[in-house]
Design a protein around this motif. Structure first.
Motif, PDB file in Angstrom:
ATOM      1  N   UNK A  76     -19.689  -6.104  38.189  1.00 26.28           N
ATOM      2  CA  UNK A  76     -20.892  -5.411  37.900  1.00 26.28           C
ATOM      3  C   UNK A  76     -21.635  -5.753  36.564  1.00 26.28           C
ATOM      4  N   UNK A  77     -22.595  -6.513  36.695  1.00 25.96           N
ATOM      5  CA  UNK A  77     -23.459  -6.809  35.480  1.00 25.96           C
ATOM      6  C   UNK A  77     -24.285  -5.829  34.905  1.00 25.96           C
ATOM      7  N   UNK A  78     -23.540  -4.899  34.395  1.00 22.53           N
ATOM      8  CA  UNK A  78     -24.258  -3.590  34.024  1.00 22.53           C
ATOM      9  C   UNK A  78     -25.325  -3.716  32.975  1.00 22.53           C
ATOM     10  N   UNK A  79     -25.394  -4.567  32.180  1.00 21.49           N
ATOM     11  CA  UNK A  79     -26.202  -4.578  31.109  1.00 21.49           C
ATOM     12  C   UNK A  79     -27.099  -6.143  31.357  1.00 21.49           C
ATOM     13  N   UNK A  80     -27.038  -6.780  32.349  1.00 23.24           N
ATOM     14  CA  UNK A  80     -27.832  -7.989  32.380  1.00 23.24           C
ATOM     15  C   UNK A  80     -29.297  -7.757  32.716  1.00 23.24           C
ATOM     16  N   UNK A  81     -30.136  -8.183  32.123  1.00 27.37           N
ATOM     17  CA  UNK A  81     -31.712  -8.249  32.405  1.00 27.37           C
ATOM     18  C   UNK A  81     -32.299  -9.431  32.110  1.00 27.37           C
ATOM     19  N   UNK A  82     -33.599  -9.629  32.506  1.00 26.17           N
ATOM     20  CA  UNK A  82     -34.308 -10.822  32.092  1.00 26.17           C
ATOM     21  C   UNK A  82     -34.158 -11.130  30.621  1.00 26.17           C
ATOM     22  N   UNK A  83     -34.439  -9.895  29.850  1.00 31.58           N
ATOM     23  CA  UNK A  83     -34.534 -10.057  28.536  1.00 31.58           C
ATOM     24  C   UNK A  83     -32.999 -10.372  27.769  1.00 31.58           C
ATOM     25  N   UNK A  84     -31.934 -10.028  28.535  1.00 30.80           N
ATOM     26  CA  UNK A  84     -30.648 -10.203  28.207  1.00 30.80           C
ATOM     27  C   UNK A  84     -29.757 -10.929  29.274  1.00 30.80           C
ATOM     28  N   UNK A  85     -30.242 -12.366  29.796  1.00 27.57           N
ATOM     29  CA  UNK A  85     -29.798 -12.857  31.144  1.00 27.57           C
ATOM     30  C   UNK A  85     -28.028 -13.327  31.151  1.00 27.57           C
ATOM     31  N   UNK A  86     -27.350 -13.005  29.982  1.00 20.03           N
ATOM     32  CA  UNK A  86     -25.773 -13.362  30.107  1.00 20.03           C
ATOM     33  C   UNK A  86     -25.212 -12.118  30.697  1.00 20.03           C
ATOM     34  N   UNK A  87     -24.048 -12.410  31.117  1.00 20.92           N
ATOM     35  CA  UNK A  87     -23.324 -11.454  31.723  1.00 20.92           C
ATOM     36  C   UNK A  87     -22.360 -10.876  30.386  1.00 20.92           C
ATOM     37  N   UNK A  88     -22.336 -11.408  29.433  1.00 21.33           N
ATOM     38  CA  UNK A  88     -21.643 -11.256  28.192  1.00 21.33           C
ATOM     39  C   UNK A  88     -22.295 -10.607  27.169  1.00 21.33           C
ATOM     40  N   UNK A  89     -22.223  -9.380  26.737  1.00 15.14           N
ATOM     41  CA  UNK A  89     -22.870  -8.759  25.612  1.00 15.14           C
ATOM     42  C   UNK A  89     -22.696  -9.397  24.487  1.00 15.14           C
ATOM     43  N   UNK A  90     -23.442  -9.147  23.555  1.00 20.72           N
ATOM     44  CA  UNK A  90     -23.145  -9.461  22.209  1.00 20.72           C
ATOM     45  C   UNK A  90     -22.334  -8.455  21.362  1.00 20.72           C
ATOM     46  N   UNK A  91     -21.147  -8.439  20.913  1.00 27.87           N
ATOM     47  CA  UNK A  91     -20.263  -7.507  20.301  1.00 27.87           C
ATOM     48  C   UNK A  91     -21.025  -7.219  18.745  1.00 27.87           C
ATOM     49  N   UNK A  92     -21.008  -6.199  18.682  1.00 23.60           N
ATOM     50  CA  UNK A  92     -21.582  -5.582  17.038  1.00 23.60           C
ATOM     51  C   UNK A  92     -20.157  -5.507  16.312  1.00 23.60           C
ATOM     52  N   UNK A  93     -18.786  -5.162  17.067  1.00 23.45           N
ATOM     53  CA  UNK A  93     -17.727  -5.162  16.347  1.00 23.45           C
ATOM     54  C   UNK A  93     -16.491  -5.432  17.486  1.00 23.45           C
ATOM     55  N   UNK A  94     -15.135  -5.892  16.695  1.00 30.55           N
ATOM     56  CA  UNK A  94     -14.143  -6.272  17.772  1.00 30.55           C
ATOM     57  C   UNK A  94     -13.001  -5.934  17.179  1.00 30.55           C
ATOM     58  N   UNK A  95     -12.038  -5.283  17.466  1.00 30.39           N
ATOM     59  CA  UNK A  95     -12.050  -4.685  19.043  1.00 30.39           C
ATOM     60  C   UNK A  95     -12.760  -3.515  18.810  1.00 30.39           C
ATOM     61  N   UNK A  96     -13.400  -3.110  20.027  1.00 25.93           N
ATOM     62  CA  UNK A  96     -14.257  -1.869  19.845  1.00 25.93           C
ATOM     63  C   UNK A  96     -13.461  -0.513  20.135  1.00 25.93           C
ATOM     64  N   UNK A  97     -12.703  -0.164  19.096  1.00 32.36           N
ATOM     65  CA  UNK A  97     -11.672   1.003  19.053  1.00 32.36           C
ATOM     66  C   UNK A  97     -12.539   2.260  18.512  1.00 32.36           C
ATOM     67  N   UNK A  98     -11.991   3.429  18.933  1.00 32.28           N
ATOM     68  CA  UNK A  98     -12.737   4.599  18.300  1.00 32.28           C
ATOM     69  C   UNK A  98     -12.563   4.692  16.923  1.00 32.28           C
ATOM     70  N   UNK A  99     -13.398   5.228  16.186  1.00 32.22           N
ATOM     71  CA  UNK A  99     -13.314   5.265  14.673  1.00 32.22           C
ATOM     72  C   UNK A  99     -12.239   6.316  14.310  1.00 32.22           C
ATOM     73  N   UNK A 100     -11.398   5.977  13.573  1.00 33.15           N
ATOM     74  CA  UNK A 100     -10.306   6.856  13.191  1.00 33.15           C
ATOM     75  C   UNK A 100     -10.418   7.662  11.836  1.00 33.15           C
TER      76      UNK A 100
END
Length: 350
Positions: free
Chosen positions: A136-160
């Motif tokens: 499911x290409x949940x975030x893919x649009x014409x303005x964001x054509x890739x399947x892979x979103x750009x991460x703002x951080x990695x790994x995406x863990x809950x804030x402790x």
């Protein structure tokens, strides 16, 4: 994926014996370190082969499609440079999942043939139902054509955080995780993809789904909802009611006896129908086509006949539907449904 297909009782019972493969599939392979793809006929393969499906939003940007004048070329070789970036991304994921076949409507349905489209539209539910996994290409649009979103951080863990607080009689001491209560909604339910009408049916029938959201991959099957942030499941406030219940608990609903559980089954239908009514379709005339597989599924369970989106046995009370929220359209039928059916409108109905 392996754990689900081998150990989940609610997911591993997919009946493949005697099934018909999709009319066409895209075969993907690695050749000299390059990805190659071509169009193949499903009838040429054993019925037990695994294939992956794709749920995505159509693009306004020009891209290579299956048409009567391109079929010969695509059967020989699909030039990847002429495809959407999304499709090229999907090919890579398919190979990493250990599969060699994928079904994508733009490449597997003849786009300039009404006859072929109508034939394939009737088979759509089964195409997704018998897939090994749906991407499911949940975030893919014409303005964001890739399947892979750009991460703002990695790994995406809950804030402790660590607390040592005394509030009246209550003390909060130790390590805590800050969790977003809307984690699932913002990435799946309210995603750009979920606003597309055909996706309701695709998600309903898919045995397991990999959602590629804007910041991480999310897993969904009949027994587990997990993500990179919550790899063991326990996603905050995952909804088990409304359309979410119908989507991911269809196996449970299918086993219910209509005499004993009519209200539960009808609730699942109404939730699904309501969610579908709020989505958009590129072609308004698809309104009843894009949910026809779900309708047939509920007809079997309810032992009833669906009439333009309403049930014959409860037709009088079913006429009491109403529009909800902001009214965006005038009353019009688009020639697709009678005015007494919710399907004549493009607004959300209940």
């Amino acid at each position: 994926l392996h754990n689900c297909s081998t150990n989940h009782d609610g997911c591993s019972g997919q009946e493949l014996e005697g099934r018909e493969l999709p009319t066409r599939l895209v075969e993907v392979r690695k050749e000299d370190l390059s990805t190659k793809a071509r169009l193949v006929k499903g009838s040429g393969f054993h019925h037990t082969i695994r294939y992956v499906t794709l749920s995505y939003r159509w693009s306004q940007s020009p891209s290579l499609q299956l048409r009567t004048d391109t079929m010969s070329m695509l059967t020989d070789n699909i030039p990847l440079s002429e495809l959407r970036e999304l499709f090229r991304n999907v090919f890579e994921v398919v190979l990493q999942l250990g599969c060699a076949y994928v079904w994508i409507d733009a490449l597997c349905i003849v786009q300039d043939s009404q006859e072929d489209w109508e034939h394939e539209a009737r088979l759509m539910a089964r195409v997704y139902e018998f897939a090994y996994c749906n991407i499911a290409a949940a975030a893919t649009t014409d303005s964001a054509p890739t399947l892979f979103g750009v991460r703002t951080s990695y790994p995406p863990k809950p804030l402790a955080v660590r607390l040592d607080l005394q509030l009246g009689d209550d003390s909060f001491t130790g390590s805590y995780h800050l969790e977003d209560p809307n984690f699932w909604s913002t990435r799946v339910i309210l995603s750009a993809l979920s606003k597309r009408g055909w996706v309701v049916q695709e998600r309903f029938f898919s045995p397991r789904i990999l959602h590629f959201s804007y910041d991480q991959v999310i897993w969904e099957c009949q027994e587990l909802k997990a993500s990179e942030t919550f790899p063991d499941g326990a996603i905050p406030e995952y909804q088990t009611y409304g359309p979410e219940f119908a989507f991911r608990h269809s196996n449970e609903v299918s086993r219910l006896d209509v005499e004993d559980s009519y209200d539960t089954i009808i609730e699942a239908w109404e939730a699904t129908r309501s969610a579908y009514s709020s989505t958009a379709l590129t072609y308004p005339t698809d309104k009843l086509f894009a949910i026809s597989g779900i309708v047939k599924w509920f007809e079997v369970i309810l032992k009833d006949e669906n009439v333009a989106g309403l049930w014959r046995k409860t037709l009088v009370t079913d006429l009491l539907w109403f529009r909800d929220g902001v009214i965006t359209t005038n009353l019009r039928t688009h020639g697709r449904a009678p005015s007494w059916s919710w399907a004549c409108l493009d607004d959300e109905t209940h």
